[in-house]
Design a protein around this motif. Structure first.
Motif, PDB file in Angstrom:
ATOM      1  N   GLY A 582       0.292   0.106  -3.913  1.00 16.11           N
ATOM      2  CA  GLY A 582       0.665  -1.102  -2.586  1.00 16.11           C
ATOM      3  C   GLY A 582       0.180  -1.409  -1.700  1.00 16.11           C
ATOM      4  N   GLU A 583      -0.950  -0.996  -0.860  1.00 11.93           N
ATOM      5  CA  GLU A 583      -1.431  -1.186  -0.105  1.00 11.93           C
ATOM      6  C   GLU A 583      -3.155  -1.580  -0.772  1.00 11.93           C
ATOM      7  OE1 GLU A 583      -0.092   1.767  -0.609  1.00 11.93           O
ATOM      8  OE2 GLU A 583       0.859   1.762   1.578  1.00 11.93           O
ATOM      9  N   ARG A 584      -3.588  -1.516  -1.622  1.00 11.62           N
ATOM     10  CA  ARG A 584      -4.796  -2.005  -2.453  1.00 11.62           C
ATOM     11  C   ARG A 584      -3.965  -3.299  -3.541  1.00 11.62           C
ATOM     12  NH1 ARG A 584      -6.417   1.203  -6.833  1.00 11.62           N
ATOM     13  NH2 ARG A 584      -4.231   2.656  -6.723  1.00 11.62           N
ATOM     14  N   CYS A 585      -2.709  -3.573  -3.303  1.00 11.39           N
ATOM     15  CA  CYS A 585      -2.941  -4.589  -4.431  1.00 11.39           C
ATOM     16  C   CYS A 585      -2.511  -5.903  -2.766  1.00 11.39           C
ATOM     17  CB  CYS A 585      -0.871  -4.889  -4.450  1.00 11.39           C
ATOM     18  SG  CYS A 585      -1.711  -3.921  -6.344  1.00 11.39           S
ATOM     19  N   GLU A 586      -2.456  -5.630  -1.695  1.00 10.35           N
ATOM     20  CA  GLU A 586      -2.256  -6.629  -0.603  1.00 10.35           C
ATOM     21  C   GLU A 586      -3.570  -6.731  -0.192  1.00 10.35           C
ATOM     22  OE1 GLU A 586       0.979  -4.673   2.260  1.00 10.35           O
ATOM     23  OE2 GLU A 586       2.132  -4.667   1.115  1.00 10.35           O
ATOM     24  N   ARG A 587      -3.998  -5.526   0.006  1.00  3.48           N
ATOM     25  CA  ARG A 587      -5.837  -6.103   0.022  1.00  3.48           C
ATOM     26  C   ARG A 587      -6.762  -6.534  -0.250  1.00  3.48           C
ATOM     27  NH1 ARG A 587      -5.571   0.009   1.314  1.00  3.48           N
ATOM     28  NH2 ARG A 587      -7.109   0.293  -0.142  1.00  3.48           N
ATOM     29  N   PHE A 588      -6.554  -6.865  -2.220  1.00  3.53           N
ATOM     30  CA  PHE A 588      -6.576  -7.291  -3.325  1.00  3.53           C
ATOM     31  C   PHE A 588      -6.478  -8.862  -2.447  1.00  3.53           C
ATOM     32  CE2 PHE A 588      -7.608  -8.977  -7.234  1.00  3.53           C
ATOM     33  CZ  PHE A 588      -8.927  -8.507  -7.292  1.00  3.53           C
ATOM     34  N   VAL A 589      -5.134  -9.414  -2.319  1.00  3.34           N
ATOM     35  CA  VAL A 589      -4.380 -10.213  -2.387  1.00  3.34           C
ATOM     36  C   VAL A 589      -5.096 -11.206  -1.315  1.00  3.34           C
ATOM     37  CG1 VAL A 589      -2.434 -11.708  -1.803  1.00  3.34           C
ATOM     38  CG2 VAL A 589      -1.847 -10.171  -3.658  1.00  3.34           C
ATOM     39  N   ALA A 599      -6.130 -13.023  -7.675  1.00  2.00           N
ATOM     40  CA  ALA A 599      -5.262 -12.912  -7.365  1.00  2.00           C
ATOM     41  C   ALA A 599      -3.837 -12.253  -7.912  1.00  2.00           C
ATOM     42  CB  ALA A 599      -4.916 -13.154  -6.053  1.00  2.00           C
ATOM     43  N   ALA A 600      -3.526 -13.096  -8.960  1.00  2.20           N
ATOM     44  CA  ALA A 600      -2.204 -12.678  -9.821  1.00  2.20           C
ATOM     45  C   ALA A 600      -1.780 -10.863 -10.603  1.00  2.20           C
ATOM     46  CB  ALA A 600      -2.345 -13.922 -10.814  1.00  2.20           C
ATOM     47  N   ASP A 601      -2.835 -10.589 -10.782  1.00  2.00           N
ATOM     48  CA  ASP A 601      -2.909  -8.777 -11.318  1.00  2.00           C
ATOM     49  C   ASP A 601      -2.221  -8.441  -9.916  1.00  2.00           C
ATOM     50  OD1 ASP A 601      -4.198  -9.779 -13.833  1.00  2.00           O
ATOM     51  OD2 ASP A 601      -5.707  -8.523 -13.038  1.00  2.00           O
ATOM     52  N   ALA A 602      -2.831  -8.631  -8.610  1.00  2.44           N
ATOM     53  CA  ALA A 602      -2.062  -7.558  -7.929  1.00  2.44           C
ATOM     54  C   ALA A 602      -0.613  -8.512  -7.168  1.00  2.44           C
ATOM     55  CB  ALA A 602      -3.285  -8.192  -6.486  1.00  2.44           C
ATOM     56  N   HIS A 603      -0.548  -9.542  -7.653  1.00  6.29           N
ATOM     57  CA  HIS A 603       0.697 -10.168  -6.923  1.00  6.29           C
ATOM     58  C   HIS A 603       1.514  -9.461  -8.067  1.00  6.29           C
ATOM     59  CE1 HIS A 603       0.522 -13.466  -3.920  1.00  6.29           C
ATOM     60  NE2 HIS A 603      -0.298 -13.355  -4.594  1.00  6.29           N
ATOM     61  N   LEU A 604       1.297  -9.488  -9.297  1.00  7.79           N
ATOM     62  CA  LEU A 604       2.071  -8.522 -10.370  1.00  7.79           C
ATOM     63  C   LEU A 604       2.578  -7.375 -10.082  1.00  7.79           C
ATOM     64  CD1 LEU A 604       3.881  -9.148 -13.158  1.00  7.79           C
ATOM     65  CD2 LEU A 604       1.558  -8.800 -14.199  1.00  7.79           C
ATOM     66  N   VAL A 605       1.261  -6.431 -10.143  1.00  9.37           N
ATOM     67  CA  VAL A 605       1.871  -5.028  -9.456  1.00  9.37           C
ATOM     68  C   VAL A 605       3.050  -4.630  -8.190  1.00  9.37           C
ATOM     69  CG1 VAL A 605       0.619  -2.833  -9.423  1.00  9.37           C
ATOM     70  CG2 VAL A 605      -0.277  -4.227 -11.005  1.00  9.37           C
ATOM     71  N   ARG A 606       2.322  -5.708  -6.925  1.00  9.56           N
ATOM     72  CA  ARG A 606       3.017  -4.884  -6.306  1.00  9.56           C
ATOM     73  C   ARG A 606       4.442  -5.982  -5.730  1.00  9.56           C
ATOM     74  NH1 ARG A 606       5.180  -3.676  -2.988  1.00  9.56           N
ATOM     75  NH2 ARG A 606       4.738  -3.608  -0.954  1.00  9.56           N
ATOM     76  N   MET A 608       5.952  -5.310  -8.858  1.00 10.86           N
ATOM     77  CA  MET A 608       6.688  -4.264  -9.497  1.00 10.86           C
ATOM     78  C   MET A 608       6.921  -3.350  -9.487  1.00 10.86           C
ATOM     79  SD  MET A 608       5.304  -4.774 -13.694  1.00 10.86           S
ATOM     80  CE  MET A 608       3.833  -4.899 -13.632  1.00 10.86           C
ATOM     81  N   LEU A 609       5.967  -2.601  -7.958  1.00 12.63           N
ATOM     82  CA  LEU A 609       5.826  -2.098  -7.143  1.00 12.63           C
ATOM     83  C   LEU A 609       7.278  -1.705  -6.582  1.00 12.63           C
ATOM     84  CD1 LEU A 609       2.420  -1.025  -6.231  1.00 12.63           C
ATOM     85  CD2 LEU A 609       4.319   0.689  -7.412  1.00 12.63           C
ATOM     86  N   ALA A 610       7.597  -2.978  -5.605  1.00  4.42           N
ATOM     87  CA  ALA A 610       8.782  -3.281  -4.612  1.00  4.42           C
ATOM     88  C   ALA A 610       9.984  -3.434  -5.834  1.00  4.42           C
ATOM     89  CB  ALA A 610       8.705  -5.473  -4.568  1.00  4.42           C
ATOM     90  N   PHE A 611      10.345  -3.802  -7.082  1.00  2.00           N
ATOM     91  CA  PHE A 611      11.201  -3.498  -7.952  1.00  2.00           C
ATOM     92  C   PHE A 611      11.633  -2.317  -7.919  1.00  2.00           C
ATOM     93  CE2 PHE A 611      13.968  -3.003 -11.554  1.00  2.00           C
ATOM     94  CZ  PHE A 611      14.764  -4.488 -11.586  1.00  2.00           C
ATOM     95  N   ALA A 612      10.676  -1.128  -8.198  1.00  2.00           N
ATOM     96  CA  ALA A 612      11.092   0.144  -8.678  1.00  2.00           C
ATOM     97  C   ALA A 612      11.288   1.124  -7.648  1.00  2.00           C
ATOM     98  CB  ALA A 612       9.672   1.135  -9.489  1.00  2.00           C
ATOM     99  N   GLN A 613      10.888   0.357  -6.420  1.00  2.00           N
ATOM    100  CA  GLN A 613      11.091   1.180  -5.024  1.00  2.00           C
ATOM    101  C   GLN A 613      12.192   0.770  -4.675  1.00  2.00           C
ATOM    102  OE1 GLN A 613       7.791  -0.216  -2.889  1.00  2.00           O
ATOM    103  NE2 GLN A 613       6.225   1.605  -3.249  1.00  2.00           N
ATOM    104  N   GLY A 614      12.913   0.014  -5.394  1.00  2.00           N
ATOM    105  CA  GLY A 614      14.881  -1.295  -5.053  1.00  2.00           C
ATOM    106  C   GLY A 614      14.492  -1.927  -3.512  1.00  2.00           C
ATOM    107  N   ASP A 615      13.079  -2.371  -2.687  1.00  2.00           N
ATOM    108  CA  ASP A 615      13.165  -3.794  -2.541  1.00  2.00           C
ATOM    109  C   ASP A 615      13.184  -4.919  -3.379  1.00  2.00           C
ATOM    110  OD1 ASP A 615      12.832  -5.134  -0.646  1.00  2.00           O
ATOM    111  OD2 ASP A 615      11.522  -4.298   0.781  1.00  2.00           O
ATOM    112  N   TRP A 616      13.951  -5.068  -3.246  1.00  3.88           N
ATOM    113  CA  TRP A 616      14.477  -6.499  -4.609  1.00  3.88           C
ATOM    114  C   TRP A 616      13.454  -8.159  -3.994  1.00  3.88           C
ATOM    115  CZ3 TRP A 616      19.390  -4.758  -7.250  1.00  3.88           C
ATOM    116  CH2 TRP A 616      19.294  -3.494  -7.421  1.00  3.88           C
TER     117      TRP A 616
END
Length: 914
Positions: A582-589, A599-606, A608-616
């Protein structure tokens, strides 16, 4: 007391303050290095508490302090300004010290005069009993400047800004602090290197260097002016040549400048300003005509160096008013930078040059294509787009030059800016304008239009563009054009699952002699890696990614390198390497904030991580806002995956109708494109959404269409998704036995890939269906069928019980996998299902006492609440009533002392396990 704690004189100083022995510490450092701060810190030593403390600033007209016996801390600052009587007083103290004297004397060595002695000549006669040490203060390192920038600006300072701060300040703490003070006044979102440059010269620094220059004799000042115009340390001969002085007088002038601290010997035999920013302050005060003459001489001096620093020659020629020579030097500098792969350097130089309205058309037609080519390979800026947009409107440009500019402008608009419609228009215009005049470039434009990832066009259309491009490229004798076609042919073959894909990728000209061939080979490798990963060929994709990244870095293809770094984020997501992701995605964005497509790849991964972590809520922001590109400007596989994540989010939030609408739109887009492997991240959720919305027939058609579209293709991820989609459909139809089997086959496929998160989701699905339908799992079906035919109901019951036990065990493995990944939401959901089916554990009568610790259920609720889920959403996940969730949240806040729901996670972690 950073830098002091390890000093060898600190222990003797403390002993002296304790009444044992006497010590002198000479603290020296140029202006702004922190001598006064060092004295202030020493006054706070614990041992100084019981000693007499004397602070003395030389030249401040203070009343002379009393001296005498007993422990005393004598702190003397600015000794370089000491009046004769002050020096005499210090000599008396230091030549006749008493037991318990701890003296610290600070000064600027550059202002001590020719003798270099703190108290002047003759040298002080230190007695044998006095321990004498010298402590030289050092400039800050880049890391120390970074820490200072972080303290003042937080996360706003980019790495480039920190590097520029260190470079222009020379690491002098006071200059760094003054610059940071100016930057803090600007509340912008990011602090860049350009912002540091715009901050100007701090007043303290400007007044210091100008006063030292003004103190020189008028005949000696040109040496300082020459150093300011050069802007970098130079040898004596070059410096005197720029100053225009004869060697005899020049030598005396340089000695005077060094003695007066107007200049420094920055390194052996090279003279200039210890703080590079000081050169700007001096240069701005040099009279205009004199400054032009100095720049002219500087250009001639630098042109004699080997290799010639053409960028600096261009700067000096431009400042000297030599326009033609300036433009020729700019062209040579840009060509040299491109040849060495330093595209960013070329872009900056050419942008600044072409922004000048007076540049003649003939030079624009030579420089603009250089800028365009460098910007496509490197990382463009908004200024580049603006300059090139103005250039293509210039009626004086030859048609073929305009076509070349349109080609590169179109690539930038589509690939980097994210304005796909405008980019496609420019590329199509480039094909028309280049025509048969520049067939190699025309084929390059066609190759760009053949990129299948864009949502515009069909697979058949992309193949036609590629066929036409190949015809033009092979008809001519242009290796770079053929390399461009080969790169797109290879990546398209991988995307479509063509059996020849590996052969085509292996044939890319990674060692091609023209630099352009290697650029296209790097692009082809990275695009093929991306396509391979979307198809589920993770091992091969990772190999291609490493090779492509290595080649891109070696040749300076910054844009290609950045896109590949985005692809690596996707690979880490699929492979379950979520630690720090998540931190790497945010730095990349943040690093690619002005390039939404990259930046679109990082947006998607970040997201999906937020979803899996319950932060909808956070998931929605990352997937649809915060700079994420619009669907019509997003690459097709990425758009389909984003749609899949949003559909799943709508499903868990209880909106099957909205989920079905999104599923229909995304499915139509994939069907129109015709590359069905890209439906792998969409299909299971789309099929489920349509079925749950009540249109089971449409869900069946979608599944059949997916199967049909993948015929004859190598697409491991998509084939696993087919089985998953079938399982989801069967579960929605209530055919739990069949669904359990399909989920298990999908799980086996995902384990083989490997994709741990998808494996856990499908394994959980198999267990859920087994437990819901009352059917055994794995090999229990056949046992149950055989027993049922024999009429042995006890064997059938035993088989069912064994199957249920295996399903419960599978759920436990899912919980472990989710927990290891950090998928908080999924772990809570699976844990709830597990709790409802595993046998209750025997315990003592009465309610369990957790005192002030969180119960397991309260911990689950607290974790989800801290991630941002509302009470009703937590209730859906954990199969509780919203009222019960509300009570659990209230108890968790009370027990942990959290200030809010968001603070629960931190407070709960600090509290430790129950």
């Amino acid at each position: 007391m950073a830098g002091v704690q390890r000093s060898p004189w600190l222990a003797p100083l403390r002993l002296a303050l304790g009444g044992s022995g006497s010590v002198l510490v000479l603290v020296e450092g140029p202006a702004g290095l922190g001598k006064s701060r060092a004295l202030h810190r020493l006054s706070g030593l614990p041992e100084a508490a019981g000693a007499r403390r004397v602070r003395w600033r030389c030249g401040a007209a203070q009343e002379r302090p009393e001296t005498g016996g007993g422990p005393a801390l004598l702190l003397v600052d600015d000794v370089h300004r000491a009046a004769p009587e002050e020096k005499e007083w210090l000599r008396e103290v230091l030549e006749r010290p008493w037991e318990g004297l701890a003296a610290v004397v600070a000064y600027r060595p550059e202002e001590l005069g020719a003798c270099g002695l703190p108290l002047g000549a003759p040298a002080v006669s230190y007695p044998p009993a006095l321990a004498v040490f010298r402590h030289r203060l050092r400039a800050w390192s880049v890391d120390r400047v970074r820490r200072a920038a972080s303290e003042v600006l937080g996360e706003r300072a980019t790495p480039e800004a920190v590097a520029r701060l260190h470079a222009c300040s020379g690491g002098v703490p006071q200059v760094v602090a003054d610059l940071l003070g100016a930057l803090r006044a600007d509340p912008g979102s990011r602090c860049t290197a350009a912002d540091v440059d715009a901050a100007g010269v701090p007043v303290r620094l400007a007044e210091l260097v100008l006063s030292r220059t003004d103190a020189l004799a008028p005949a000696d000042r040109p040496v300082v002016w020459a150093a300011a115009v050069l802007g970098e340390p130079a040898g004596r001969d070059e410096l005197l040549s720029v100053a225009g002085t004869d060697p005899g007088h020049g030598r005396e002038a340089l000695l005077a400048a060094l003695a007066g601290a107007a200049l420094s010997e920055v390194s052996q035999g090279r003279y200039g300003f210890s703080v590079p920013l000081a050169a700007t302050a001096v240069r701005e005060r040099v009279p205009g005509p004199v400054r032009e003459e100095l720049h002219g001489r500087a250009a001639r001096v630098l042109a004699r160096r080997r290799p010639v620093p053409w960028a600096e020659v261009a700067r000096h020629r431009g400042s000297a008013g030599r326009r033609k020579g300036w433009l020729k030097a700019v062209e040579k500098a840009a060509l040299a930078a491109v040849a060495e792969g330093h595209h960013e350097e070329a872009i900056g130089l050419l942008e600044r040059t072409l922004a000048v309205p007076e540049v003649p058309a003939r030079f624009r037609s030579r420089l603009a294509p250089l800028l365009a080519r460098s910007a496509v390979v490197g990382l463009r800026s908004d200024r580049t787009v603006e300059v090139l947009t103005q250039a293509v409107r210039d009626p004086g440009l030859p048609v073929d030059v305009r076509g070349q500019l349109r080609l590169d402008l179109g690539l930038m608009l589509a690939n980097q800016v994210g304005d796909l419609a405008a980019g496609m228009r420019e590329l199509e215009s480039a094909v028309e304008e280049l025509g048969e005049v520049r067939p190699a470039l025309s084929s390059r434009a066609m190759v760009a239009l053949a990129m299948p990832e864009w949502p515009t066009g069909t697979l058949a259309g992309h193949r036609e563009w590629l066929r036409r491009a190949a015809g033009l490229a092979h008809a001519g004798d242009n290796e770079v054009a053929r390399a461009a076609v080969a790169a797109n042919h290879a990546s398209l073959a991988v995307a479509c699952g063509d059996p020849r894909a590996r052969e085509l990728v292996a044939a890319l000209p990674v060692d091609g002699p023209p630099a352009g061939c290697r650029e296209h080979a790097a692009r082809g490798l990275c695009n093929a890696a991306d396509a391979a990963l979307w198809r589920g060929s993770y091992r091969w994709g990772e190999e291609l990614l490493s090779e492509g990244l290595d080649l891109s870095a070696r040749i300076g293809a910054s844009y290609t390198e950045q896109t590949a770094q985005g692809t690596r984020l996707l690979l880490d997501w699929w492979s379950g390497r979520w630690a720090g992701l998540g931190e790497r995605c945010e730095r990349f964005v943040a690093d690619t904030a002005d390039m939404p497509v990259v930046a679109a790849d990082a947006h998607l991964v970040r997201g999906m991580l937020a979803f899996a972590q319950g932060d909808w809520t956070e998931a929605v922001h990352w997937l649809t806002a915060l700079g994420a590109p619009a669907p019509e400007c997003t690459r097709m596989p990425l758009a389909a995956a984003t749609a899949g994540a949003l559909i799943r989010l709508a499903l868990v939030r209880g909106d099957p109708s909205g989920a079905a609408d999104q599923a229909g739109a995304a499915w139509t887009a994939v069907a129109e494109k015709g590359i069905w492997a890209w439906a792998a991240e969409l299909a299971p959720w789309a099929v489920e959404a349509v079925a749950r919305a009540g249109d089971v027939a449409a869900a069946r058609r979608m599944t059949a269409e997916f199967v049909q579209g993948l015929q004859g293709q190598e697409a491991p991820s998509a084939r696993a998704a087919v089985v998953w989609s079938r399982a989801a459909l069967e579960e929605c139809e209530g055919r739990h036995r069949e669904a359990a089997g399909s989920y298990r086959r999908a799980a086996a496929a995902y384990r083989e890939l490997p994709r741990p998160y998808a494996w856990a989701l499908t394994t959980e699905g198999a267990a859920r269906c087994s437990l819901t339908g009352g059917h055994p799992v794995d090999g229990a079906e056949s046992c149950g069928a055989a027993g049922g035919a024999a009429g042995d109901r006890s064997d059938s019951a035993a088989g069912a019980a064994g199957g249920r036990a295996e399903a419960v065990a599978s759920l436990r493995r899912c919980v472990e996998e989710y927990t290891e990944l950090g998928a908080v939401y999924d772990a809570a959901r699976a844990r709830t299902l597990l709790r409802s089916h595993q046998p209750p554990q025997a315990r003592r009568p009465g309610r369990p006492a957790f005192d002030d610790r969180l119960s397991p259920r309260e911990r689950e609720v607290a974790e989800l609440a801290a991630r941002g889920l509302m009470n009703r959403e937590i209730a859906v996940v954990l199969h509780l009533s919203p009222r019960t969730v509300e009570q659990h949240v209230a108890r968790a806040i009370r027990k942990t002392g959290a200030l809010s729901r968001r603070d629960l996670l931190r407070a709960e972690n600090n509290a430790g396990p129950p």
